[in-house]
Scaffold this motif. Structure first.
Motif, PDB file in Angstrom:
ATOM      1  N   GLU A 133       0.826  -1.202   0.000  1.00 39.16           N
ATOM      2  CA  GLU A 133       0.000   0.000   0.000  1.00 39.16           C
ATOM      3  C   GLU A 133       0.863   1.256   0.000  1.00 39.16           C
ATOM      4  O   GLU A 133       0.576   2.224  -0.702  1.00 39.16           O
ATOM      5  CB  GLU A 133      -0.925  -0.003   1.218  1.00 39.16           C
TER       6      GLU A 133
ATOM      7  N   SER B 297      -5.972   3.096   7.360  1.00 41.90           N
ATOM      8  CA  SER B 297      -6.107   1.819   6.660  1.00 41.90           C
ATOM      9  C   SER B 297      -5.635   0.688   7.557  1.00 41.90           C
ATOM     10  O   SER B 297      -4.564   0.755   8.151  1.00 41.90           O
ATOM     11  CB  SER B 297      -5.291   1.827   5.365  1.00 41.90           C
TER      12      SER B 297
ATOM     13  N   CYS C 121      -7.395  -3.253  -0.119  1.00 44.08           N
ATOM     14  CA  CYS C 121      -6.978  -2.005   0.521  1.00 44.08           C
ATOM     15  C   CYS C 121      -5.984  -1.250  -0.348  1.00 44.08           C
ATOM     16  O   CYS C 121      -6.041  -0.023  -0.458  1.00 44.08           O
ATOM     17  CB  CYS C 121      -6.363  -2.292   1.890  1.00 44.08           C
ATOM     18  N   VAL C 122      -5.063  -1.978  -0.954  1.00 47.75           N
ATOM     19  CA  VAL C 122      -4.064  -1.359  -1.832  1.00 47.75           C
ATOM     20  C   VAL C 122      -4.743  -0.695  -3.027  1.00 47.75           C
ATOM     21  O   VAL C 122      -4.422   0.440  -3.393  1.00 47.75           O
ATOM     22  CB  VAL C 122      -3.034  -2.398  -2.298  1.00 47.75           C
TER      23      VAL C 122
END
Length: 293
Positions: free
Chosen positions: A136, A196, A239-240
C-alpha cells in the motif's frame, strides 16, 4: 500474484461466500426500506455522469450508526438501483460534528503541501501482522506528486507519531493512544486522515466496527476535515487498490489545491473501481467510508 497470495485469496473467498450472499440480501433490504425512500424524497435520481452527482451525508443513531447506507442497493452489472449511481456519500457522527468540520474547512488553506505516511507491518504479539502495508505504501508513493513534501515513519511509537503503535523502539509491545487522546489534539493545519487496516480477524468484526467509528470521529474532532476509514476488516490487495485509486484521483492534476468536494469525489471513484471487480463480495469493498465536510 504469487502462489501463496492466490491461495490466501481463494481461502478468504470460500470462507466468506455464504456471508456475502447474506450481506447482499441485507444491502437490498436496506435499500428498499430505508435508503431508496430517502433518495426519492430528496429527488436524488440516477446520474449518468459522476460530475453531476449530488452529495449526501448519512448520520445514523444507535444501531444505525454502523449501517453501510452508502452501499445499499442492488449491485448486478446492469442495475442502477443503488446509491453509487445517485449520490456521493459521506458520513458524520452528528449534525454538530458535521457543522464543526465544515466551519474548520472553510477557515483553512486548501493547498495540500505535505503528506505524512505512517506504516506498521509488524504488530504487537497479540495482534495480526499487516502484511499489505508495504504494498500500500509503494502504491501511494507512486500515485502522489513528487513536489509534495512526504515524511515516512515506519514503526514509530505513540509518542513520536501520535498514533497507535508500540511503546519503545526495541520491543513490539502495544503502546495504545486512545480515541480520547486523539480527540484532544489540536491540529490546525491538518486536512485529510486516511486510516487503513487490513486482514483483521473475522471474530473482531463487531467490536472493530464500533471502535472504527469512534476513531474516525476522534480524528475529526482533532481537526481533520476529512477522514477515510473502514467499518470492518478487508483484505490487503483490496486495501491497496482503494488507496491507490484514491490518491491518483485526488492528485490527478498538477494543482495541489483541493476542495472538499474533490476529496469526496476521489473517494467515490476509488471504491466503485473495486466494486466492479468484486460485485458479489460486498464484504470486501462496502466497508470503506468517508467521514467529513
Amino acid at each position: 500474484m504469487s502462489a501463496s497470495e492466490a491461495g490466501t485469496w481463494m481461502q478468504y473467498s470460500k470462507r466468506f461466500k455464504p456471508d456475502n450472499k447474506v450481506f447482499r440480501e441485507y444491502l437490498s433490504w436496506l435499500w428498499k426500506v430505508c435508503v431508496r425512500p430517502i433518495l426519492v424524497e430528496g429527488n436524488f435520481g440516477v446520474q449518468q455522469s459522476k460530475q453531476d452527482l449530488p452529495s449526501v451525508w448519512w448520520i445514523g443513531t444507535g444501531l444505525a450508526s454502523s449501517m453501510p447506507f452508502h452501499a445499499a442497493g442492488h449491485h448486478s452489472p446492469q442495475s442502477e438501483e443503488n446509491v453509487f449511481n445517485r449520490a456521493i456519500s459521506s458520513y458524520a457522527p452528528s449534525i454538530k460534528a458535521l457543522v464543526y468540520a465544515r466551519e474548520r474547512s472553510l477557515k483553512r488553506d486548501v493547498i495540500i503541501e505535505s503528506l505524512l505516511l505512517v506504516t506498521m507491518r509488524k504488530t504487537p504479539p497479540d495482534l495480526p501482522s499487516l502484511d499489505g502495508v508495504e504494498h500500500e505504501k509503494k502504491a501511494i508513493l507512486k500515485s502522489i506528486h513528487t513536489y509534495l513534501k512526504t515524511q515516512l515513519l515506519d514503526h514509530p511509537n505513540a509518542d513520536t507519531s501520535g498514533l497507535v503503535f508500540h511503546k519503545d523502539d526495541s520491543d513490539y509491545i502495544s503502546g495504545l493512544m486512545t480515541v480520547q487522546a486523539v480527540s484532544g489534539l489540536k491540529l490546525e493545519r491538518s486536512r485529510i486522515a486516511y486510516i487503513s487496516a487490513c486482514s483483521i480477524p473475522t471474530d473482531t468484526t463487531v467490536k472493530l466496527r464500533d471502535e472504527a467509528i469512534h476513531i474516525m470521529s476522534g480524528f475529526q474532532v482533532a481537526g481533520f476535515a476529512h477522514v477515510i476509514g473502514f467499518l470492518w476488516h478487508s483484505v490487503d490487495r483490496v486495501c491497496v487498490k482503494v488507496a491507490k485509486r484514491f490518491y491518483e484521483s485526488l492528485f490527478r492534476g498538477e494543482d495541489t489545491k483541493v476542495e472538499d468536494i474533490d476529496v469526496a469525489m476521489a473517494f467515490h471513484e476509488s471504491v466503485p473501481a473495486v466494486r466492479v471487480a468484486y460485485r458479489n463480495q460486498p464484504l470486501i469493498w462496502a466497508q470503506f467510508v468517508h467521514y467529513g465536510a
